[in-house]
Scaffold this motif. Structure first.
Motif, short mmCIF file in Angstrom:
data_model
loop_
_atom_site.label_atom_id
_atom_site.label_comp_id
_atom_site.label_asym_id
_atom_site.label_seq_id
_atom_site.Cartn_x
_atom_site.Cartn_y
_atom_site.Cartn_z
N THR A 27 -17.12 -7.34 10.96
CA THR A 27 -17.03 -5.97 12.84
C THR A 27 -16.00 -6.84 13.87
OG1 THR A 27 -18.65 -7.66 13.97
CG2 THR A 27 -19.31 -5.84 12.17
N GLY A 28 -15.14 -5.42 14.24
CA GLY A 28 -14.46 -5.70 15.45
C GLY A 28 -14.99 -6.45 16.23
N VAL A 29 -14.80 -6.98 17.62
CA VAL A 29 -15.45 -7.79 18.51
C VAL A 29 -14.46 -6.95 20.24
CG1 VAL A 29 -15.43 -9.52 19.96
CG2 VAL A 29 -15.32 -10.08 17.43
N ALA A 30 -15.41 -7.24 21.01
CA ALA A 30 -15.49 -6.06 22.29
C ALA A 30 -15.52 -6.98 23.54
CB ALA A 30 -16.10 -4.66 22.39
N VAL A 31 -15.32 -6.14 24.77
CA VAL A 31 -15.45 -6.96 25.94
C VAL A 31 -16.20 -5.79 26.12
CG1 VAL A 31 -15.45 -7.96 28.17
CG2 VAL A 31 -14.88 -9.43 26.00
N ILE A 32 -17.66 -5.39 27.18
CA ILE A 32 -18.74 -3.97 27.66
C ILE A 32 -18.09 -4.64 29.06
CG2 ILE A 32 -20.24 -3.46 27.75
CD1 ILE A 32 -19.33 -2.93 24.82
N ALA A 33 -17.14 -4.16 30.01
CA ALA A 33 -17.37 -4.53 31.11
C ALA A 33 -18.13 -3.61 31.69
CB ALA A 33 -15.68 -4.95 31.68
N ALA A 34 -17.93 -3.35 33.80
CA ALA A 34 -18.20 -2.69 34.21
C ALA A 34 -18.02 -3.49 35.51
CB ALA A 34 -19.85 -2.31 34.60
N HIS A 35 -18.45 -2.78 36.69
CA HIS A 35 -17.48 -3.47 38.30
C HIS A 35 -18.97 -2.73 39.41
CE1 HIS A 35 -15.77 -4.51 41.77
NE2 HIS A 35 -15.09 -5.02 40.56
N ASP A 36 -19.65 -3.35 39.61
CA ASP A 36 -20.07 -3.50 40.79
C ASP A 36 -20.04 -2.56 41.97
OD1 ASP A 36 -20.60 -5.25 42.00
OD2 ASP A 36 -22.21 -6.43 41.82
N LEU A 83 -10.92 -6.20 21.35
CA LEU A 83 -10.30 -7.19 21.99
C LEU A 83 -9.62 -7.08 20.42
CD1 LEU A 83 -12.54 -9.57 22.63
CD2 LEU A 83 -10.75 -8.45 24.73
N ALA A 84 -7.96 -7.58 20.80
CA ALA A 84 -7.20 -7.53 19.62
C ALA A 84 -7.22 -8.97 19.19
CB ALA A 84 -5.53 -7.90 20.15
N PRO A 155 -6.60 -6.24 14.81
CA PRO A 155 -8.08 -6.43 15.56
C PRO A 155 -8.57 -7.81 15.79
CG PRO A 155 -7.98 -5.23 13.83
CD PRO A 155 -6.64 -5.72 13.71
N LEU A 156 -9.05 -8.14 16.64
CA LEU A 156 -10.14 -9.75 16.38
C LEU A 156 -11.42 -8.94 15.40
CD1 LEU A 156 -10.51 -12.36 17.02
CD2 LEU A 156 -11.31 -11.73 19.34
N LEU A 157 -11.43 -9.85 14.82
CA LEU A 157 -12.54 -9.85 13.82
C LEU A 157 -13.71 -10.18 13.44
CD1 LEU A 157 -10.82 -7.68 10.75
CD2 LEU A 157 -12.80 -6.71 12.57
N TYR A 158 -15.11 -10.36 13.50
CA TYR A 158 -15.83 -11.79 13.68
C TYR A 158 -16.52 -11.30 11.98
CZ TYR A 158 -20.23 -13.62 14.10
OH TYR A 158 -21.29 -14.88 14.02
N TYR A 159 -16.51 -12.09 11.63
CA TYR A 159 -17.25 -12.33 9.85
C TYR A 159 -17.23 -13.89 9.86
CZ TYR A 159 -16.71 -11.95 4.70
OH TYR A 159 -17.28 -11.91 3.09
N ARG A 160 -18.63 -13.82 8.79
CA ARG A 160 -20.20 -14.75 8.38
C ARG A 160 -19.30 -16.27 9.23
NH1 ARG A 160 -18.99 -16.64 1.99
NH2 ARG A 160 -20.63 -17.55 2.88
#
Length: 168
Positions: A27-36, A83-84, A155-160
């Motif tokens: 899978t790809g890797v993401a950062v979910i972000a928000a600002h309050d 993420l890259a 992409p930055l990938l996540y595997y095993r």
């Protein structure tokens, strides 16, 4: 069968069995972000998936144990930063609880105000539309309001259980 094969007998698989088998799906890797309005917030997520092109929806699945997701949910608007390959340190920073995850991380507010991380492969701006209870996670459906992508980066990938890049 060799020693690397995982065999699951009939019945309900254990969490360890699920990790062993589903970990074979990169899978790809993401950062979910928000600002309050006061501070930026975010968390690492690898369960991002495209849901619909028309209307445009994306989905992701934060753990119910997440202390970040309840804070982000309240804002209603998000930036999903894909993420890259060279952002492994950023991934690790946002994967832990507490502290100032944005310290030393360059970002700019997106059109919806949510943090767009500099150097990310892509950004998806979205608003929370629906949440669904799913065991130890929550399935979030978010309506896309803006998109950006960087060509040429990998992409930055996540595997095993590990992180790596794409050599293709």
């Amino acid at each position: 069968m060799n020693a690397d094969n995982v065999v699951i007998d009939a019945g309900i698989p254990s969490p360890a069995d699920l990790r062993a088998v589903l970990g074979h799906f990169a899978t790809g890797v993401a950062v979910i972000a928000a600002h309050d309005g006061t501070r930026p917030m975010g968390f690492t997520c690898q369960s991002v998936v495209s849901v619909s092109l028309d209307p445009p929806y994306v989905s992701f699945c934060p753990a119910k144990s997440s202390t970040s997701w309840p804070l982000l949910r309240r804002t209603g608007t998000l930036c999903i930063n894909i993420l890259a390959e060279d952002q492994r340190e950023v991934c690790g920073r946002f994967a832990v609880s507490g502290g100032d995850k944005f310290a030393g991380v360059e970002w700019s507010p997106g059109a919806n105000g949510a943090p767009a991380l500099h150097g990310a492969l892509a950004q998806i701006e979205a608003s929370v539309a629906v949440e669904h209870d799913a065991g130890d996670h929550t399935v979030v459906l978010a309506r896309i309001s803006g998109l950006r992508a960087t060509e040429g980066a990998r992409p930055l990938l996540y595997y095993r259980g590990g992180f790596g890049g794409f050599a293709g």
